[in-house]
Write a protein that holds these residues in place. Structure first.
Motif, PDB file in Angstrom:
ATOM      1  N   UNK A 162      54.799  35.920  58.250  1.00  0.00           N
ATOM      2  CA  UNK A 162      54.782  34.681  59.034  1.00  0.00           C
ATOM      3  C   UNK A 162      55.776  34.759  60.177  1.00  0.00           C
ATOM      4  N   UNK A 211      63.962  25.800  53.525  1.00  0.00           N
ATOM      5  CA  UNK A 211      63.560  26.710  54.595  1.00  0.00           C
ATOM      6  C   UNK A 211      64.750  27.576  54.963  1.00  0.00           C
ATOM      7  N   UNK A 234      64.171  31.295  59.637  1.00  0.00           N
ATOM      8  CA  UNK A 234      62.785  30.977  60.020  1.00  0.00           C
ATOM      9  C   UNK A 234      62.715  30.633  61.514  1.00  0.00           C
ATOM     10  N   UNK A 292      60.555  29.302  63.224  1.00  0.00           N
ATOM     11  CA  UNK A 292      59.935  28.015  63.563  1.00  0.00           C
ATOM     12  C   UNK A 292      60.992  26.949  63.818  1.00  0.00           C
ATOM     13  N   UNK A 318      52.232  17.537  58.322  1.00  0.00           N
ATOM     14  CA  UNK A 318      52.394  18.980  58.134  1.00  0.00           C
ATOM     15  C   UNK A 318      52.589  19.293  56.657  1.00  0.00           C
ATOM     16  N   UNK A 338      50.189  21.689  54.449  1.00  0.00           N
ATOM     17  CA  UNK A 338      50.740  22.889  53.810  1.00  0.00           C
ATOM     18  C   UNK A 338      50.460  22.867  52.318  1.00  0.00           C
ATOM     19  N   UNK A 370      54.945  24.360  64.431  1.00  0.00           N
ATOM     20  CA  UNK A 370      56.254  24.698  63.853  1.00  0.00           C
ATOM     21  C   UNK A 370      56.471  23.961  62.539  1.00  0.00           C
ATOM     22  N   UNK A 371      56.178  22.690  62.557  1.00  0.00           N
ATOM     23  CA  UNK A 371      56.362  21.898  61.334  1.00  0.00           C
ATOM     24  C   UNK A 371      55.492  22.451  60.209  1.00  0.00           C
ATOM     25  N   UNK A 372      54.293  22.849  60.562  1.00  0.00           N
ATOM     26  CA  UNK A 372      53.395  23.403  59.554  1.00  0.00           C
ATOM     27  C   UNK A 372      53.987  24.669  58.936  1.00  0.00           C
ATOM     28  N   UNK A 373      54.572  25.508  59.785  1.00  0.00           N
ATOM     29  CA  UNK A 373      55.176  26.736  59.262  1.00  0.00           C
ATOM     30  C   UNK A 373      56.351  26.420  58.351  1.00  0.00           C
ATOM     31  N   UNK A 374      57.152  25.459  58.750  1.00  0.00           N
ATOM     32  CA  UNK A 374      58.297  25.099  57.925  1.00  0.00           C
ATOM     33  C   UNK A 374      57.833  24.555  56.575  1.00  0.00           C
ATOM     34  N   UNK A 423      55.036  25.118  55.136  1.00  0.00           N
ATOM     35  CA  UNK A 423      54.418  26.208  54.367  1.00  0.00           C
ATOM     36  C   UNK A 423      55.470  27.017  53.625  1.00  0.00           C
TER      37      UNK A 423
END
Lengths: 209, 209
Positions: free
Chosen positions: A86, A119, A123, A125, A155, A159, B192-196, B198
């Motif tokens: 990712x 997190x 990261x 992001x 989000x 997720x 970005x929020x989605x990655x966090x 996730x």
DNA sequence: GCAAGGCAGATAGCGTCACTATCCATAAAA
DNA sequence: TTTTATGGATAGTGACGCTATCTGCCTTGC
């Protein structure tokens, strides 16, 4: 199969396949002579994957190589490999470090804490998000920040659905593949849906006035 | 103010400002002599906006010019101008038109109908979405499609919040500006929020097993 | 008043990126 | 046995987003 068939099966031109081979997006075929090699189904799949990341996901060749490498790496049983894949998909950028930036970084940390998200500091992001928020601040789009919680909530739900669905897959290889593809292509899907929904909502609003 | 101050205020190098002037992203200053011009607050704002679209939103110079042009166009009272600004922000691409593509187009139409969304056939997000879905089909990521409804639901709620918030602004100019900026930068925020989220969800999942 | 520096506009150049084309010696296909 | 295809190496291309330089003019500080 030979390169011509690989090209036909994937729709990728032969010179481009050669380029991807050179760049390591696709592994070399099995050599059968000084100027002959055989490709298999794995190559077809890998090539389609590489193309999807580059074309739909908008990844650079270097990012795609890294994501693919991690995705198929032997040590995939180490669970953070998927996370690293990712990370490889977020391109590095330079940020303008002014007051707006410091403020945005703090805001991101706060949001993550408030949500209880776990997190890692590494990261990327985090930085991307901070940069976007700082940009909005610099443009005096302050009312946008009212929406942040709604975005975060959204989000999180997405997720949760995604992870739940992907976890139903048995083997880790397949999970890793899905994570990479869904992340890259999912961004596009979500952005498109958002635009479509926006058009609908604004049409209705304007009609009512 | 002169160009040096414009550069200082926005953080954009002078040669780049000159380039943007040539490309029409920023209007020319008010001429006060054969080689002198004055810039005002409007130029500062416009320049920041252009930078945000290009840097954070990832728009090409041409797309940014078009979006900015529509955003500040006189006929903005015609309500579809805002929609057109949105359209300008989706870059055109070539699509591989095979069976997967036809299927995906039908799927998009169906989704829009099912949701009751009123979206013009010309909206480029239709094609972008179809392309992304076709790509997922070609990669045999069939279980992704279970999530589509969830994605659409999510996008709808987001759009509702966004449109409601933006509608609170009084003047149309300001609404148009917000729509363009939120669309461009909002994509990044959401991704970005989605990655966090996730990372959080997958961390929790792996920990539980 | 005058040198030093900044400015607008024009033109040309640069670096990156993602391919694309050519060439060669060899191997497969017709 | 022609003809076509292949792998690998090397070089070239076109788009893009700047960046540098030049010229004649203007402003500023002394």
């Amino acid at each position: 199969m030979r390169i011509a068939e690989l090209s036909r099966r994937t729709g990728v031109p032969i010179p481009t396949i050669k380029y991807y081979l050179r760049e390591g997006l696709v592994p070399a075929g099995e050599r059968t002579g000084p100027n002959q090699a055989q490709y298999g189904e794995a190559h077809v799949k890998r090539l389609k994957l590489a193309r999807a990341l580059v074309e739909v996901g908008g990844l650079s060749i270097a990012s795609a190589r890294e994501a693919l490498r991690l995705m198929f790496s032997a040590g995939l049983s180490e669970l953070d490999t998927i996370g690293k894949a990712q990370y490889a998909m977020t391109p590095a950028r330079e940020y303008m470090e002014d007051e707006a930036w410091d403020e945005a970084v703090a805001e991101v940390d706060e949001l993550i804490a408030k949500r209880g998200w776990r997190v890692k500091p590494a990261n990327p992001a985090r930085r991307t998000l901070a940069d976007a928020l700082a940009t909005l601040r610099r443009l005096d789009q302050d009312d946008y920040f009212e929406l942040l919680d709604s975005y975060a909530e959204t989000a999180e739900r997405l997720a949760a659905d995604e992870i739940e669905t992907v976890a139903r897959r048995g083997d880790l290889d397949s999970v890793a593949e899905a994570v990479v593809v869904w992340t890259a292509v999912g961004d596009t899907v979500l952005a498109s849906l958002r635009r479509l929904a926006q058009e609908d909502k604004s049409t209705r609003l304007l009609e009512g006035s």
